[in-house]
Structure formats: C-alpha cells, structure tokens
Design a protein around this motif. Structure first.
Motif, short mmCIF file in Angstrom:
data_model
loop_
_atom_site.label_atom_id
_atom_site.label_comp_id
_atom_site.label_asym_id
_atom_site.label_seq_id
_atom_site.Cartn_x
_atom_site.Cartn_y
_atom_site.Cartn_z
N LEU A 241 -6.43 13.65 -1.84
CA LEU A 241 -7.10 12.52 -1.18
C LEU A 241 -7.78 11.56 -2.15
O LEU A 241 -7.66 10.35 -1.99
CB LEU A 241 -8.08 13.03 -0.12
CG LEU A 241 -7.41 13.59 1.14
CD1 LEU A 241 -8.46 14.25 2.05
CD2 LEU A 241 -6.65 12.51 1.88
N PRO A 242 -8.49 12.05 -3.18
CA PRO A 242 -9.08 11.08 -4.12
C PRO A 242 -8.03 10.18 -4.79
O PRO A 242 -8.25 8.97 -4.94
CB PRO A 242 -9.80 11.97 -5.15
CG PRO A 242 -10.11 13.23 -4.41
CD PRO A 242 -8.91 13.42 -3.49
N ALA A 243 -6.91 10.74 -5.18
CA ALA A 243 -5.85 9.94 -5.81
C ALA A 243 -5.26 8.95 -4.80
O ALA A 243 -4.93 7.81 -5.17
CB ALA A 243 -4.77 10.85 -6.37
N ALA A 244 -5.13 9.38 -3.55
CA ALA A 244 -4.59 8.49 -2.53
C ALA A 244 -5.53 7.31 -2.28
O ALA A 244 -5.08 6.16 -2.19
CB ALA A 244 -4.35 9.26 -1.24
N VAL A 245 -6.81 7.58 -2.20
CA VAL A 245 -7.79 6.50 -2.01
C VAL A 245 -7.75 5.55 -3.20
O VAL A 245 -7.77 4.32 -3.04
CB VAL A 245 -9.20 7.06 -1.77
CG1 VAL A 245 -10.24 5.96 -1.79
CG2 VAL A 245 -9.25 7.81 -0.43
N ALA B 181 0.84 -1.20 0.00
CA ALA B 181 0.00 0.00 0.00
C ALA B 181 0.87 1.25 0.00
O ALA B 181 0.59 2.22 -0.73
CB ALA B 181 -0.94 -0.01 1.21
N TRP B 182 1.93 1.24 0.81
CA TRP B 182 2.87 2.37 0.80
C TRP B 182 3.45 2.57 -0.59
O TRP B 182 3.56 3.70 -1.08
CB TRP B 182 4.00 2.14 1.79
CG TRP B 182 3.63 2.17 3.24
CD1 TRP B 182 2.41 2.46 3.79
CD2 TRP B 182 4.49 1.89 4.33
NE1 TRP B 182 2.48 2.38 5.16
CE2 TRP B 182 3.74 2.03 5.52
CE3 TRP B 182 5.83 1.52 4.42
CZ2 TRP B 182 4.29 1.83 6.78
CZ3 TRP B 182 6.38 1.32 5.68
CH2 TRP B 182 5.62 1.47 6.85
N ALA C 276 2.18 6.61 -7.13
CA ALA C 276 1.25 7.66 -7.57
C ALA C 276 1.80 9.05 -7.25
O ALA C 276 1.09 10.04 -7.39
CB ALA C 276 -0.11 7.45 -6.92
N ASP C 277 3.06 9.11 -6.82
CA ASP C 277 3.73 10.37 -6.47
C ASP C 277 2.99 11.11 -5.36
O ASP C 277 2.82 12.33 -5.41
CB ASP C 277 3.91 11.26 -7.70
CG ASP C 277 4.99 12.31 -7.48
OD1 ASP C 277 5.91 12.06 -6.69
OD2 ASP C 277 4.88 13.41 -8.08
N LEU C 278 2.57 10.34 -4.35
CA LEU C 278 1.86 10.88 -3.19
C LEU C 278 2.68 10.63 -1.93
O LEU C 278 3.55 9.76 -1.92
CB LEU C 278 0.49 10.22 -3.06
CG LEU C 278 -0.47 10.48 -4.21
CD1 LEU C 278 -1.62 9.48 -4.19
CD2 LEU C 278 -0.99 11.91 -4.13
N PRO C 279 2.41 11.37 -0.87
CA PRO C 279 3.09 11.07 0.39
C PRO C 279 2.85 9.62 0.80
O PRO C 279 1.78 9.06 0.55
CB PRO C 279 2.44 12.03 1.39
CG PRO C 279 1.90 13.14 0.56
CD PRO C 279 1.49 12.51 -0.74
N SER C 280 3.87 9.01 1.39
CA SER C 280 3.79 7.62 1.81
C SER C 280 4.84 7.36 2.86
O SER C 280 5.95 7.88 2.78
CB SER C 280 4.04 6.70 0.61
OG SER C 280 4.23 5.37 1.03
N LEU C 281 4.50 6.52 3.84
CA LEU C 281 5.51 6.12 4.81
C LEU C 281 6.59 5.26 4.15
O LEU C 281 7.67 5.08 4.72
CB LEU C 281 4.88 5.37 5.98
CG LEU C 281 4.02 6.21 6.92
CD1 LEU C 281 3.66 5.40 8.16
CD2 LEU C 281 4.69 7.50 7.32
N GLY C 282 6.32 4.76 2.98
CA GLY C 282 7.30 3.96 2.25
C GLY C 282 8.46 4.77 1.69
O GLY C 282 9.44 4.20 1.23
#
Length: 163
Positions: free
Chosen positions: A128-132, A19-20, A26-32
């Motif tokens: 948020l929509p892209a993250a979901v 998931a990370w 997707a070039d989004l924030p991630s703990l990964g």
C-alpha cells in the motif's frame, strides 16, 4: 453481472489511465494490466439489470473526487479506489438510474452505494505505501468530466451506450 456506469470523457479517461500506468510501472496491481478495462463509475449493478431506454434526470457533467479509499479484498488485500462525492446532480441521476433500470443489488441503493473510480484490486497490505506513492506521482484533477453512460453485460461482455 450487469451494470450501468458513467464513463469519462477522453481527457479524464487518460488521467485515470495514467494512474493505472503508474501502478503498473511500479510493478503493482493495476486495472491497466488488462486491455479491456475502461475507467468508469458504477451507478447500479445486478444480475437482471436491463438496458434503460433513457433517464428522467440529466446526466451529470462532472464528478468531484474525494479521498483515496480501501475496500476489503480478502486476507491482507485491498481494492484501491478514489471516492466520488455524491453531490445533488449525481444523487438525482443515480435515483433516475434506479427508477429506469430496476433490479440493482443492495450495494447499489442509496445509503449503501459508494461511488468510486477503481485503480487496483487485490493490493497486498505490504504494497500500500508504494501504491500510494505511485498514485501521488500522477495526481488526478479535482474533478473528472463525464463522457456518457453505458450498460455492461459481464456475461456476454457487451457494452451498450445509453446516453
């Protein structure tokens, strides 16, 4: 800050890391994005939280996941997490942690504690929509298997396995 955390078994750890990775792709924030993060569920946190010598309740073997949640993280930003359902086994172990490692902050106490698995911090509201959508591309199982318990000392960056 110190914390006592449930860590996941290898398969569940890999599922959260997937998931990370989906968020990162997707070039989004991630703990990964940090090589030092490890999937976990925080049981208690506090500045003086000691390393417990043991617990008087069994460690839960699995964690049932609830819904996707957002925690506030500043103006137009959120922390993106998946809730962990507090069943009787988790509640009993949480109580045991608090008895055997006193000094937890208020948000670690029953009635204020919101156990969760974190995916990303500081996600912009507009993203948020892209993250979901990214998280939907790699669905997690309904439950995660617990692999153990650790004590984390954020000041010294020390991990101590507990159980």
């Amino acid at each position: 800050m110190r914390s006592i955390e449930l860590v996941l078994d290898p398969d569940s750890d890999a599922a959260v890391r997937a998931a990370w990775d989906a968020l990162t792709a997707a070039d989004l924030p991630s703990l990964g994005r940090s090589g030092t993060n490890s999937p976990h569920v925080t049981l208690a946190a506090g500045d003086e939280l000691p390393v417990p010598e043991g617990f008087d309740a069994p460690v839960p073997t699995s964690l049932r996941l609830g819904g996707l949640l957002l925690f506030p993280a500043g103006p137009e930003r959120s922390v993106l997490v998946r809730a962990v359902v507090v069943d009787p086994a988790l509640a009993a172990f949480h109580d045991a942690v608090l008895r055997n490692a006193p000094g937890a902050v208020e948000t670690s106490l029953p009635g204020a504690w919101s156990p969760h698995v974190t995916f990303a911090r500081r996600v912009r509201d507009a993203d948020l929509p892209a993250a979901v959508a990214a998280l939907r591309s790699v669905p997690l199982p309904d439950s995660l298997a617990v692999g153990g318990v650790r004590h984390w000392d954020g000041e010294t960056k020390t991990v101590t396995p507990v159980a």
